[in-house]
Design an enzyme around this catalytic site. Structure first.
Site, PDB file in Angstrom:
ATOM      1  N   HIS A   1      89.887  -3.125  37.422  1.00 53.59           N
ATOM      2  CA  HIS A   1      89.219  -2.268  36.430  1.00 53.59           C
ATOM      3  C   HIS A   1      88.023  -2.961  35.773  1.00 53.59           C
ATOM      4  CE1 HIS A   1      91.809  -4.334  33.495  1.00 53.59           C
ATOM      5  NE2 HIS A   1      91.010  -3.892  32.552  1.00 53.59           N
TER       6      HIS A   1
ATOM      7  N   ARG B   1     110.293   7.976  37.874  1.00 54.65           N
ATOM      8  CA  ARG B   1     111.759   7.914  37.976  1.00 54.65           C
ATOM      9  C   ARG B   1     112.436   8.728  36.875  1.00 54.65           C
ATOM     10  NH1 ARG B   1     110.902   2.189  39.808  1.00 54.65           N
ATOM     11  NH2 ARG B   1     111.214   2.396  42.046  1.00 54.65           N
TER      12      ARG B   1
ATOM     13  N   HIS C   1      89.988 -10.351  37.926  1.00 61.15           N
ATOM     14  CA  HIS C   1      88.878  -9.986  37.043  1.00 61.15           C
ATOM     15  C   HIS C   1      87.812 -11.086  36.935  1.00 61.15           C
ATOM     16  CE1 HIS C   1      91.717  -6.944  36.204  1.00 61.15           C
ATOM     17  NE2 HIS C   1      92.365  -7.531  35.224  1.00 61.15           N
TER      18      HIS C   1
ATOM     19  N   LYS D   1      83.753  -1.589  34.317  1.00 61.34           N
ATOM     20  CA  LYS D   1      83.233  -1.685  32.944  1.00 61.34           C
ATOM     21  C   LYS D   1      81.714  -1.572  32.969  1.00 61.34           C
ATOM     22  CE  LYS D   1      87.067  -4.449  31.183  1.00 61.34           C
ATOM     23  NZ  LYS D   1      87.699  -3.846  30.028  1.00 61.34           N
TER      24      LYS D   1
ATOM     25  N   GLU E   1      91.841 -12.743  24.732  1.00 55.28           N
ATOM     26  CA  GLU E   1      92.595 -11.608  24.196  1.00 55.28           C
ATOM     27  C   GLU E   1      93.278 -12.041  22.908  1.00 55.28           C
ATOM     28  OE1 GLU E   1      94.436  -8.881  27.242  1.00 55.28           O
ATOM     29  OE2 GLU E   1      94.619 -10.829  28.214  1.00 55.28           O
TER      30      GLU E   1
ATOM     31  N   ASP F   1      97.099 -13.464  36.608  1.00 50.01           N
ATOM     32  CA  ASP F   1      96.895 -12.196  35.900  1.00 50.01           C
ATOM     33  C   ASP F   1      95.413 -11.890  35.674  1.00 50.01           C
ATOM     34  OD1 ASP F   1      97.878  -9.915  34.450  1.00 50.01           O
ATOM     35  OD2 ASP F   1      97.342 -10.931  32.579  1.00 50.01           O
TER      36      ASP F   1
ATOM     37  N   LYS G   1      96.767  -3.702  40.798  1.00 45.37           N
ATOM     38  CA  LYS G   1      97.243  -5.070  40.828  1.00 45.37           C
ATOM     39  C   LYS G   1      98.650  -5.130  40.241  1.00 45.37           C
ATOM     40  CE  LYS G   1      96.313  -7.800  37.482  1.00 45.37           C
ATOM     41  NZ  LYS G   1      96.550  -7.986  36.038  1.00 45.37           N
TER      42      LYS G   1
ATOM     43  N   LYS H   1      95.697 -15.578  26.186  1.00 43.58           N
ATOM     44  CA  LYS H   1      96.271 -14.609  25.253  1.00 43.58           C
ATOM     45  C   LYS H   1      96.374 -15.315  23.899  1.00 43.58           C
ATOM     46  CE  LYS H   1      98.313 -11.529  28.470  1.00 43.58           C
ATOM     47  NZ  LYS H   1      97.457 -10.343  28.518  1.00 43.58           N
TER      48      LYS H   1
HETATM   49  C1  BG6 Z   1      95.130  -6.646  32.955  1.00 46.32           C
HETATM   50  C2  BG6 Z   1      96.079  -7.768  32.685  1.00 46.32           C
HETATM   51  O1  BG6 Z   1      94.749  -6.636  34.303  1.00 46.32           O
HETATM   52  O2  BG6 Z   1      93.973  -6.781  32.138  1.00 46.32           O
HETATM   53  C3  BG6 Z   1      96.441  -7.831  31.203  1.00 46.32           C
HETATM   54  O3  BG6 Z   1      97.245  -7.610  33.460  1.00 46.32           O
HETATM   55  C4  BG6 Z   1      95.211  -7.852  30.353  1.00 46.32           C
HETATM   56  O4  BG6 Z   1      97.282  -8.932  30.932  1.00 46.32           O
HETATM   57  C5  BG6 Z   1      94.244  -6.749  30.753  1.00 46.32           C
HETATM   58  O5  BG6 Z   1      95.613  -7.697  29.006  1.00 46.32           O
HETATM   59  C6  BG6 Z   1      92.930  -6.901  30.029  1.00 46.32           C
HETATM   60  O6  BG6 Z   1      92.137  -5.777  30.272  1.00 46.32           O
HETATM   61  P1  BG6 Z   1      91.012  -5.350  29.232  1.00 46.32           P
HETATM   62  O7  BG6 Z   1      90.294  -4.242  29.897  1.00 46.32           O
HETATM   63  O8  BG6 Z   1      91.730  -4.936  27.980  1.00 46.32           O
HETATM   64  O9  BG6 Z   1      90.177  -6.563  29.004  1.00 46.32           O
END
Ligand code: BG6
Length: 513
Positions: A201, A62, A263, A205, A239, A258, A171, A363
């Protein structure tokens, strides 16, 4: 560094897959994901010589920007986030194939301009017209963007001899089962399922991929990999960071949507799946799906027995005051969004009957760490384990996904000396030291897979919907039977006491990874 012994083999199914020359169009090209992950991934693939020589990248966003301004903004992202440092001698070559187009995603004009731009670039760089559209955009823009692409004639049908069109979808794919189904239906009006690559993702890994190799390329694990020998499994994704600048999104999501819906459930699938009969993408995806379909539903008041959710509260971490979640910017002061969740889950099939899988993510925990721990059953309480007051620790296989990659196996051994003293020791394998090179980032691997048309590590529609169906049961249970105020855990701690109780009621303990 360990010597790599014997021949390195490539599985038969993957031998012929090669990344094709193509144009990658990133919708959300001026956004956070593009600058932190996607462009650095393309850059690293270029430095590693893994990209097909003929490619181009067009960011669509944008913000009004010229190509030169786009390059300058990406440079910053590469300096901060790239696995390999910025190399001045390759920068010009890199940016010569990087373009930008400003436009709204609900404006037909944007797609007409994109078409003209694509044709011009593909002519100039002599590209074959294979196109990958990366939707790094909010779910609300998916419908207009896919329609826009379709109406501008930018999407080729699947399975014909014309150049390919593929779409990568980020996502969140929905926020419950109904919205996920709606997004999937919207996509299916324009793209065939074989053209859709839903990205998670975590599946890209390195150590996650190694999990299948570990299980199915070694003889020693599979005979033990079941309810007869495994006591329980813990999957932890912690995290250190708080919600940061993403509060607007996170407030509507929370930890379950999330991290767990995608994941963590995918990690669970890889641990629990049956051996697939081949490495064909759909065979592997079918076997992962079976795990999702075997998850015991957690619905109604059961949420209070099998799940714990919590929010971080203020704390001083390493001398710095950290606000509680409800005091973060753009978070409602009475928010009930969970920043931590722990679950006790069962996979109701023959292999896993009665084995609990404990999942937790949060988190603002003490450190960033992702680990899968497979704890084997206790040995009989005789011989070396006869002291009932302090039983021996059972064997444990810990698969470290990040930040260090590797695995360790806890065995019981004798301490050197004339007395019989026994002690647990860890046999440790670290990727970095064994192979001497940093693993590629998940997005690097996944982008190459899309260029090669390999969907193994991507989510099929049925899998996304199966995991949403299970998660939606919990969300509805929370809404009906959950408490209004969530338990709290101090920022920088391992979670609330309620999570400890969830696992301790059966004489088990969370690991401190
Ligand atoms: C994302 C989440 O999909 O994955 C985030 O939306 C999260 O909240 C992130 O921080 C974590 O990814 P990674 O690869 O840093 O563990």
């Amino acid at each position: 560094m360990a010597e790599i012994q014997g021949k390195v083999s490539v599985s038969e199914a993957k031998r012929n897959l090669r990344a094709q020359p193509c144009t990658l169009v990133i919708f959300g090209g001026s956004g956070d994901l593009a600058s932190r992950k996607l462009i650095p991934a393309v850059y690293n693939l270029l430095l590693d010589g893994a990209l097909p020589p003929d490619y181009a990248v067009i960011g669509v966003g944008r913000h009004q920007m010229s190509d030169t301004e786009f390059h300058a903004s990406l440079r910053e992202g590469i300096v901060k986030h790239s696995r390999q440092p910025l190399r001045e001698d390759r920068w010009k070559e890199f940016t010569s194939r990087l373009f930008y187009l400003a436009g709204e995603f609900d404006d037909a004009g944007t797609f007409q301009e994109l078409k003209a731009r694509l044709e011009k670039i593909e002519r100039q760089l002599i590209l074959p017209g294979h196109r990958i559209f990366y939707l790094a955009i909010p779910p609300t823009s998916i419908a207009s963007t896919s329609q826009g692409l379709h109406q501008a004639g930018l999407v080729q049908p699947a399975n014909n001899s014309a150049p390919f069109s593929r779409v990568i979808v980020e996502k969140p794919i929905g926020r419950d089962l109904a919205s996920a189904q709606q997004i999937n239906s919207t996509l299916s009006k324009v793209f065939d399922e074989s053209q859709i690559f839903r990205i998670d993702h975590y599946l890209g890994k390195e150590t996650v991929q190694n999990l299948l190799v570990l299980r199915f390329a070694n003889g020693i694990f599979e005979p033990l990999w079941n309810h007869k020998y495994i006591d329980h499994v813990q999957i932890t994704v912690c995290e250190e960071e708080g919600v940061g600048t993403r509060a607007a999104y996170y407030e509507e999501a929370g930890a379950l949507r999330d991290m767990v819906q995608n994941h963590i459930l995918q990690l669970l699938c890889l641990v629990a799946m049956e051996p697939p009969w081949s490495l064909d993408p759909d065979v592997v995806r079918n076997t992962r799906l079976e795990v999702l379909r075997s998850l015991r539903p957690i619905t109604g008041a059961d949420v209070n027995t099998y799940t714990v959710r919590a929010q971080y509260s203020p704390a001083v971490i390493k001398g710095v005051e950290v606000p509680g979640y409800r005091r973060e910017q753009r978070v409602r002061p009475d928010s009930t969004t969970e920043t931590f969740v722990a679950l006790k889950v069962f996979v109701d099939n023959w292999r896993w009957a009665g084995v609990p899988f404990y999942l937790r993510t949060g988190k603002r925990m003490p450190k960033r760490t992702t680990e899968i721990a497979v704890q084997f059953r206790h040995i009989p309480q005789i011989l070396f384990n006869a002291d009932l007051a302090s039983p021996l620790e059972p064997n444990l296989l810990a698969l470290r996904i990040q930040p260090e990659e590797g695995f360790s196996f806890r065995i019981i051994s004798k301490l050197p000396g004339s007395k019989v003293q026994i002690h647990p020791v860890n046999m440790d394998f670290q990727y970095g030291t064994a192979y001497g090179a940093a693993s590629p980032e998940a997005y690097e691997r996944l982008l190459l897979d899309v260029m090669a048309g390999d969907a193994t590590l991507f989510m099929r529609r049925d899998a996304v919907e199966a995991s949403w169906e299970w998660v939606t049961g919990i969300l509805e249970g929370w809404q009906k039977h959950g408490t209004k105020w969530l338990p709290e855990y101090s920022a920088g701690s391992w979670g609330p006491v309620e999570a400890d109780r969830l696992i301790e009621e059966e004489q088990r303990r969370w690991r401190m990874p």
